[in-house]
Scaffold this motif. Sequence first.
Motif, PDB file in Angstrom:
ATOM      1  N   HIS A 223      46.033  47.787  -5.240  1.00  0.00           N
ATOM      2  CA  HIS A 223      44.897  47.427  -4.389  1.00  0.00           C
ATOM      3  C   HIS A 223      45.409  47.223  -2.972  1.00  0.00           C
ATOM      4  O   HIS A 223      46.616  47.056  -2.761  1.00  0.00           O
ATOM      5  N   PRO A 224      44.538  47.237  -1.979  1.00  0.00           N
ATOM      6  CA  PRO A 224      44.994  47.153  -0.591  1.00  0.00           C
ATOM      7  C   PRO A 224      45.245  45.740  -0.084  1.00  0.00           C
ATOM      8  O   PRO A 224      45.677  45.570   1.053  1.00  0.00           O
ATOM      9  N   PHE A 225      45.011  44.730  -0.906  1.00  0.00           N
ATOM     10  CA  PHE A 225      45.088  43.351  -0.433  1.00  0.00           C
ATOM     11  C   PHE A 225      46.525  42.870  -0.328  1.00  0.00           C
ATOM     12  O   PHE A 225      47.391  43.256  -1.124  1.00  0.00           O
ATOM     13  N   ILE A 226      46.771  42.005   0.642  1.00  0.00           N
ATOM     14  CA  ILE A 226      48.117  41.459   0.835  1.00  0.00           C
ATOM     15  C   ILE A 226      48.570  40.711  -0.411  1.00  0.00           C
ATOM     16  O   ILE A 226      49.736  40.769  -0.811  1.00  0.00           O
ATOM     17  N   ASP A 227      47.646  40.007  -1.028  1.00  0.00           N
ATOM     18  CA  ASP A 227      47.956  39.237  -2.235  1.00  0.00           C
ATOM     19  C   ASP A 227      46.736  39.262  -3.145  1.00  0.00           C
ATOM     20  O   ASP A 227      45.609  39.495  -2.689  1.00  0.00           O
ATOM     21  N   ILE A 228      46.948  39.029  -4.424  1.00  0.00           N
ATOM     22  CA  ILE A 228      45.856  39.066  -5.402  1.00  0.00           C
ATOM     23  C   ILE A 228      44.777  38.053  -5.058  1.00  0.00           C
ATOM     24  O   ILE A 228      43.619  38.212  -5.451  1.00  0.00           O
ATOM     25  N   TRP A 229      45.103  36.994  -4.308  1.00  0.00           N
ATOM     26  CA  TRP A 229      44.082  36.024  -3.904  1.00  0.00           C
ATOM     27  C   TRP A 229      42.917  36.728  -3.220  1.00  0.00           C
ATOM     28  O   TRP A 229      41.765  36.380  -3.427  1.00  0.00           O
ATOM     29  N   GLN A 230      43.232  37.711  -2.378  1.00  0.00           N
ATOM     30  CA  GLN A 230      42.201  38.387  -1.598  1.00  0.00           C
ATOM     31  C   GLN A 230      41.272  39.235  -2.449  1.00  0.00           C
ATOM     32  O   GLN A 230      40.221  39.673  -1.958  1.00  0.00           O
ATOM     33  N   ALA A 231      41.643  39.500  -3.690  1.00  0.00           N
ATOM     34  CA  ALA A 231      40.767  40.270  -4.568  1.00  0.00           C
ATOM     35  C   ALA A 231      39.564  39.457  -5.018  1.00  0.00           C
ATOM     36  O   ALA A 231      38.599  40.015  -5.536  1.00  0.00           O
ATOM     37  N   VAL A 232      39.624  38.144  -4.838  1.00  0.00           N
ATOM     38  CA  VAL A 232      38.482  37.273  -5.122  1.00  0.00           C
ATOM     39  C   VAL A 232      37.561  37.300  -3.909  1.00  0.00           C
ATOM     40  O   VAL A 232      38.009  37.097  -2.775  1.00  0.00           O
ATOM     41  N   LYS A 233      36.295  37.552  -4.133  1.00  0.00           N
ATOM     42  CA  LYS A 233      35.353  37.606  -3.020  1.00  0.00           C
ATOM     43  C   LYS A 233      35.314  36.259  -2.295  1.00  0.00           C
ATOM     44  O   LYS A 233      35.165  35.209  -2.943  1.00  0.00           O
ATOM     45  N   PRO A 234      35.455  36.257  -0.982  1.00  0.00           N
ATOM     46  CA  PRO A 234      35.506  34.987  -0.247  1.00  0.00           C
ATOM     47  C   PRO A 234      34.249  34.144  -0.411  1.00  0.00           C
ATOM     48  O   PRO A 234      34.308  32.920  -0.291  1.00  0.00           O
ATOM     49  N   ALA A 235      33.134  34.777  -0.728  1.00  0.00           N
ATOM     50  CA  ALA A 235      31.897  34.017  -0.930  1.00  0.00           C
ATOM     51  C   ALA A 235      32.027  33.027  -2.077  1.00  0.00           C
ATOM     52  O   ALA A 235      31.360  31.985  -2.083  1.00  0.00           O
ATOM     53  N   ARG A 236      32.898  33.334  -3.046  1.00  0.00           N
ATOM     54  CA  ARG A 236      33.102  32.403  -4.166  1.00  0.00           C
ATOM     55  C   ARG A 236      33.731  31.107  -3.696  1.00  0.00           C
ATOM     56  O   ARG A 236      33.669  30.096  -4.393  1.00  0.00           O
ATOM     57  N   LEU A 237      34.362  31.128  -2.527  1.00  0.00           N
ATOM     58  CA  LEU A 237      34.982  29.927  -1.969  1.00  0.00           C
ATOM     59  C   LEU A 237      34.131  29.337  -0.852  1.00  0.00           C
ATOM     60  O   LEU A 237      34.577  28.442  -0.135  1.00  0.00           O
ATOM     61  N   GLY A 238      32.927  29.874  -0.686  1.00  0.00           N
ATOM     62  CA  GLY A 238      32.070  29.397   0.387  1.00  0.00           C
ATOM     63  C   GLY A 238      32.497  29.891   1.754  1.00  0.00           C
ATOM     64  O   GLY A 238      32.185  29.267   2.771  1.00  0.00           O
ATOM     65  N   ARG A 239      33.195  31.041   1.792  1.00  0.00           N
ATOM     66  CA  ARG A 239      33.695  31.589   3.062  1.00  0.00           C
ATOM     67  C   ARG A 239      33.102  32.974   3.295  1.00  0.00           C
ATOM     68  O   ARG A 239      32.760  33.694   2.353  1.00  0.00           O
ATOM     69  N   GLU A 240      33.024  33.334   4.551  1.00  0.00           N
ATOM     70  CA  GLU A 240      32.532  34.667   4.890  1.00  0.00           C
ATOM     71  C   GLU A 240      33.624  35.723   4.784  1.00  0.00           C
ATOM     72  O   GLU A 240      33.335  36.894   4.533  1.00  0.00           O
ATOM     73  N   ALA A 241      34.873  35.311   5.001  1.00  0.00           N
ATOM     74  CA  ALA A 241      35.981  36.279   4.957  1.00  0.00           C
ATOM     75  C   ALA A 241      37.285  35.513   4.750  1.00  0.00           C
ATOM     76  O   ALA A 241      37.376  34.310   4.997  1.00  0.00           O
ATOM     77  N   TRP A 242      38.289  36.238   4.259  1.00  0.00           N
ATOM     78  CA  TRP A 242      39.626  35.664   4.184  1.00  0.00           C
ATOM     79  C   TRP A 242      40.207  35.602   5.601  1.00  0.00           C
ATOM     80  O   TRP A 242      39.968  36.511   6.407  1.00  0.00           O
ATOM     81  N   PRO A 243      40.962  34.569   5.921  1.00  0.00           N
ATOM     82  CA  PRO A 243      41.502  34.458   7.282  1.00  0.00           C
ATOM     83  C   PRO A 243      42.574  35.496   7.561  1.00  0.00           C
ATOM     84  O   PRO A 243      43.238  35.987   6.639  1.00  0.00           O
ATOM     85  N   VAL A 244      42.722  35.849   8.819  1.00  0.00           N
ATOM     86  CA  VAL A 244      43.801  36.736   9.258  1.00  0.00           C
ATOM     87  C   VAL A 244      44.998  35.870   9.603  1.00  0.00           C
ATOM     88  O   VAL A 244      44.918  35.000  10.472  1.00  0.00           O
ATOM     89  N   ILE A 245      46.101  36.102   8.907  1.00  0.00           N
ATOM     90  CA  ILE A 245      47.304  35.279   9.077  1.00  0.00           C
ATOM     91  C   ILE A 245      48.285  36.019   9.977  1.00  0.00           C
ATOM     92  O   ILE A 245      48.617  37.178   9.724  1.00  0.00           O
TER      93      ILE A 245
END
Length: 306
Positions: A223-245
């Motif tokens: 998958h294209p995500f930096i880490d498997i965490w990002q495969a979880v939709k951010p809305a499930r955490l009450g966020r609009e997007a994963w932060p850019v680090i």
Amino acid sequence: MPAPFDSPGPDRYGSDVLAGDWRARGRTQIPEVPVERDLVVELAADGYCGAVVGVEKGHVVLEDRFGKRRLFPLGHGFLIDGRAVRLVAPAPAARAAGGAGGGAGGGAGGAAGPGRVRTASGSFMVDAGPAKVALPSRIFVEGRHDAELVEKIWGTDLRVEGVVVEYLEGVDRLEEILDEFRPARGRRVGVLVDHLVPGSKEQRIADQVARGRHGAHVLVVGHPFIDIWQAVKPARLGREAWPVIPRGTEWKHGVCEAFGWPHADQADIARAWQRILGRVRGYGDLEPALLGRVEELIDFVTEPQG
């Protein structure tokens, strides 16, 4: 001369300030949510996450990912998707249909009631049968978090097929693991890799494996995500997007810092992951870029090879 007190005319002071529900004015209204099986909630007090498995005498029964169950009084103090809710008992009709009101005897693996039950991956649950002997083939993932997410969504399917998932502790060890495993006909290996994008280290390793001696019996996808965490939709955490680090900052620590979560040591990172994993209820909570790749691996390692 001023008008007498009982004379008609406009009300100089407006309507009665005590009229209506004056206590509720300006106060945030917390929605009521009837409990139902497999609803994932979080305790506002300590971050404990669990899935609803029943209701007993005014208490909701929650089961965490380790299978441990705890009882909590219905009412306030719960979060769903990061928002405060008040849990209430299900309606009698829901209980009769096999909802959460049936006590804590059932597991958390799918909705109860008539009809066919789906697993967390969206496939239909098959009837229980004798234990399946594990296939010689394997699926490898990069780390523990990857394995835990795959287990949560596809665990039932994998057990039905007899597929074992193991983790590499880093894609750099892939060639070494393959040499030890010795893939062959009927003994295939599927590999799920993080951040498999053109020009990456992961892509170079995948290409090398495909050209190597094990390539005919190994499928590496990613998958294209930096880490498997990002495969979880951010809305499930009450966020609009994963932060850019920013570069130079360890990604998981940076995410925790951006979200305002503790991140001083590895124990904090582990708790952050459990918080994320606890919000995942089924395949709809994951990005399609991961879903398709895992399904592809399962098909690859279970394909009959006559």
